[in-house]
Design a protein around this motif. Structure first.
Motif, PDB file in Angstrom:
ATOM      1  N   PRO A   1      16.341   5.205  -3.896  1.00 22.62           N
ATOM      2  CA  PRO A   1      16.414   4.609  -5.242  1.00 22.62           C
ATOM      3  C   PRO A   1      15.064   4.098  -5.764  1.00 22.62           C
ATOM      4  O   PRO A   1      14.864   4.022  -6.973  1.00 22.62           O
ATOM      5  CB  PRO A   1      17.401   3.451  -5.082  1.00 22.62           C
ATOM      6  CG  PRO A   1      18.144   3.729  -3.829  1.00 22.62           C
ATOM      7  CD  PRO A   1      17.287   4.599  -2.963  1.00 22.62           C
ATOM      8  N   ARG A   2      14.125   3.776  -4.870  1.00 22.53           N
ATOM      9  CA  ARG A   2      12.814   3.267  -5.286  1.00 22.53           C
ATOM     10  C   ARG A   2      11.875   4.375  -5.759  1.00 22.53           C
ATOM     11  O   ARG A   2      10.865   4.099  -6.405  1.00 22.53           O
ATOM     12  CB  ARG A   2      12.159   2.504  -4.139  1.00 22.53           C
ATOM     13  CG  ARG A   2      12.954   1.268  -3.721  1.00 22.53           C
ATOM     14  CD  ARG A   2      12.366   0.622  -2.494  1.00 22.53           C
ATOM     15  NE  ARG A   2      12.666   1.492  -1.349  1.00 22.53           N
ATOM     16  CZ  ARG A   2      12.206   1.315  -0.130  1.00 22.53           C
ATOM     17  NH1 ARG A   2      11.417   0.295   0.143  1.00 22.53           N
ATOM     18  NH2 ARG A   2      12.535   2.137   0.849  1.00 22.53           N
ATOM     19  N   PHE A   3      12.169   5.627  -5.400  1.00 19.60           N
ATOM     20  CA  PHE A   3      11.232   6.721  -5.659  1.00 19.60           C
ATOM     21  C   PHE A   3      10.878   6.835  -7.142  1.00 19.60           C
ATOM     22  O   PHE A   3       9.708   6.970  -7.490  1.00 19.60           O
ATOM     23  CB  PHE A   3      11.778   8.059  -5.134  1.00 19.60           C
ATOM     24  CG  PHE A   3      10.756   9.161  -5.173  1.00 19.60           C
ATOM     25  CD1 PHE A   3       9.960   9.408  -4.076  1.00 19.60           C
ATOM     26  CD2 PHE A   3      10.570   9.933  -6.316  1.00 19.60           C
ATOM     27  CE1 PHE A   3       9.001  10.423  -4.102  1.00 19.60           C
ATOM     28  CE2 PHE A   3       9.616  10.936  -6.361  1.00 19.60           C
ATOM     29  CZ  PHE A   3       8.834  11.187  -5.247  1.00 19.60           C
TER      30      PHE A   3
ATOM     31  N   ILE B   1       9.411   6.811   1.876  1.00 14.92           N
ATOM     32  CA  ILE B   1      10.236   6.632   0.682  1.00 14.92           C
ATOM     33  C   ILE B   1      10.538   8.049   0.197  1.00 14.92           C
ATOM     34  O   ILE B   1       9.735   8.675  -0.502  1.00 14.92           O
ATOM     35  CB  ILE B   1       9.517   5.824  -0.427  1.00 14.92           C
ATOM     36  CG1 ILE B   1       8.971   4.504   0.100  1.00 14.92           C
ATOM     37  CG2 ILE B   1      10.448   5.622  -1.620  1.00 14.92           C
ATOM     38  CD1 ILE B   1      10.012   3.518   0.545  1.00 14.92           C
ATOM     39  N   ALA B   2      11.663   8.576   0.607  1.00 14.48           N
ATOM     40  CA  ALA B   2      12.023   9.952   0.283  1.00 14.48           C
ATOM     41  C   ALA B   2      12.403  10.084  -1.187  1.00 14.48           C
ATOM     42  O   ALA B   2      12.670   9.090  -1.871  1.00 14.48           O
ATOM     43  CB  ALA B   2      13.186  10.402   1.171  1.00 14.48           C
ATOM     44  N   ARG B   3      12.475  11.298  -1.650  1.00 17.17           N
ATOM     45  CA  ARG B   3      12.780  11.569  -3.055  1.00 17.17           C
ATOM     46  C   ARG B   3      14.139  11.034  -3.474  1.00 17.17           C
ATOM     47  O   ARG B   3      14.343  10.675  -4.632  1.00 17.17           O
ATOM     48  CB  ARG B   3      12.698  13.061  -3.326  1.00 17.17           C
ATOM     49  CG  ARG B   3      11.321  13.636  -3.024  1.00 17.17           C
ATOM     50  CD  ARG B   3      11.218  15.059  -3.452  1.00 17.17           C
ATOM     51  NE  ARG B   3      11.121  15.164  -4.893  1.00 17.17           N
ATOM     52  CZ  ARG B   3      10.029  14.895  -5.614  1.00 17.17           C
ATOM     53  NH1 ARG B   3       8.942  14.500  -5.020  1.00 17.17           N
ATOM     54  NH2 ARG B   3      10.032  15.023  -6.912  1.00 17.17           N
TER      55      ARG B   3
ATOM     56  N   ILE C   1       0.850  -1.189   0.000  1.00 19.17           N
ATOM     57  CA  ILE C   1       0.000   0.000   0.000  1.00 19.17           C
ATOM     58  C   ILE C   1       0.886   1.239   0.000  1.00 19.17           C
ATOM     59  O   ILE C   1       1.823   1.349   0.792  1.00 19.17           O
ATOM     60  CB  ILE C   1      -0.921   0.015   1.232  1.00 19.17           C
ATOM     61  CG1 ILE C   1      -1.778  -1.252   1.290  1.00 19.17           C
ATOM     62  CG2 ILE C   1      -1.800   1.263   1.220  1.00 19.17           C
ATOM     63  CD1 ILE C   1      -2.511  -1.441   2.604  1.00 19.17           C
ATOM     64  N   LEU C   2       0.554   2.180  -0.889  1.00 18.18           N
ATOM     65  CA  LEU C   2       1.304   3.433  -1.010  1.00 18.18           C
ATOM     66  C   LEU C   2       0.396   4.627  -0.795  1.00 18.18           C
ATOM     67  O   LEU C   2      -0.803   4.570  -1.070  1.00 18.18           O
ATOM     68  CB  LEU C   2       1.857   3.590  -2.429  1.00 18.18           C
ATOM     69  CG  LEU C   2       3.009   2.758  -2.900  1.00 18.18           C
ATOM     70  CD1 LEU C   2       3.310   3.097  -4.356  1.00 18.18           C
ATOM     71  CD2 LEU C   2       4.231   3.000  -2.043  1.00 18.18           C
TER      72      LEU C   2
ATOM     73  N   VAL D   1       5.122   3.846   2.316  1.00 14.25           N
ATOM     74  CA  VAL D   1       4.581   2.493   2.224  1.00 14.25           C
ATOM     75  C   VAL D   1       3.864   2.265   3.545  1.00 14.25           C
ATOM     76  O   VAL D   1       4.432   2.497   4.622  1.00 14.25           O
ATOM     77  CB  VAL D   1       5.695   1.445   2.016  1.00 14.25           C
ATOM     78  CG1 VAL D   1       5.136   0.036   2.124  1.00 14.25           C
ATOM     79  CG2 VAL D   1       6.371   1.648   0.670  1.00 14.25           C
ATOM     80  N   LEU D   2       2.613   1.852   3.477  1.00 19.53           N
ATOM     81  CA  LEU D   2       1.804   1.598   4.667  1.00 19.53           C
ATOM     82  C   LEU D   2       1.701   0.084   4.848  1.00 19.53           C
ATOM     83  O   LEU D   2       0.925  -0.578   4.159  1.00 19.53           O
ATOM     84  CB  LEU D   2       0.428   2.248   4.514  1.00 19.53           C
ATOM     85  CG  LEU D   2       0.448   3.754   4.223  1.00 19.53           C
ATOM     86  CD1 LEU D   2      -0.952   4.272   3.948  1.00 19.53           C
ATOM     87  CD2 LEU D   2       1.114   4.515   5.361  1.00 19.53           C
TER      88      LEU D   2
END
Length: 167
Positions: free
Chosen positions: A110-112, A105-107, A57-58, A139-140
């Motif tokens: 690498p996943r951003f 997940i900050a800017r 979940i995002l 991510v929740l």
């Protein structure tokens, strides 16, 4: 002799797991409850939701929002998913109340970039603000949940019941 109250919670089964996962996958928004460290009261807001390619979940939120500040201070939160249909009693429609842990997940993560691309596919209007420097993903991660599948259909779910099914 007094009768024991009837337990309305059904044993968790594949029907419940499938319904919970479908509510997560279909949700485009939900009600997020956070712990407001300033007032000490719970705070509730509506957020956009979606899922990562992995099924997690995002949400995409502004760093200027009070709920973002609250999540950064205390990642424990509640998330309510599921909306009533156009007709019928809203309390007879399926809904899922989750206890979640929010992971930023900050800017510069690498996943951003991949999450940004994926998010825009299902939330195209967020193109207006997704690149503003204060916007971040969370991510929740579900810890547990209470699923109400309609009248007389209630289940308690564990974190493993709520995990996305590998495809």
């Amino acid at each position: 002799m007094p009768q024991s109250p009837i337990n309305p919670i059904r044993p968790t089964n594949d029907e419940a797991r499938k319904l919970a996962r479908s509510l997560i996958a279909a949700a485009t928004f939900g009600a997020l409850a956070v712990n407001d460290g300033i007032s000490g009261f719970p705070a509730v807001t509506r957020i956009a939701t979606g899922t990562a390619p992995s099924g997690e979940i995002l949400t995409l939120v502004s760093g200027l929002a009070a709920h973002t500040t609250a999540l950064l201070a205390d990642p424990r939160a509640g998330l309510l998913l599921g909306e009533p249909k156009e007709k019928g009693d809203p309390l007879t429609h399926s809904r899922l109340a989750l206890r979640v842990m929010a992971h930023q997940i900050a800017r510069d993560d690498p996943r951003f970039a991949a999450l940004r691309t994926h998010w825009l596919e299902s939330h195209p209007k967020s193109k207006l603000y997704i690149d503003l420097p204060d916007f971040i993903f969370f991510v929740l991660t579900p810890q547990s949940g209470a699923l109400n599948g309609g009248f007389g259909r209630a289940w308690q779910l564990t974190a493993s019941d709520l995990m996305p099914v590998a495809s």
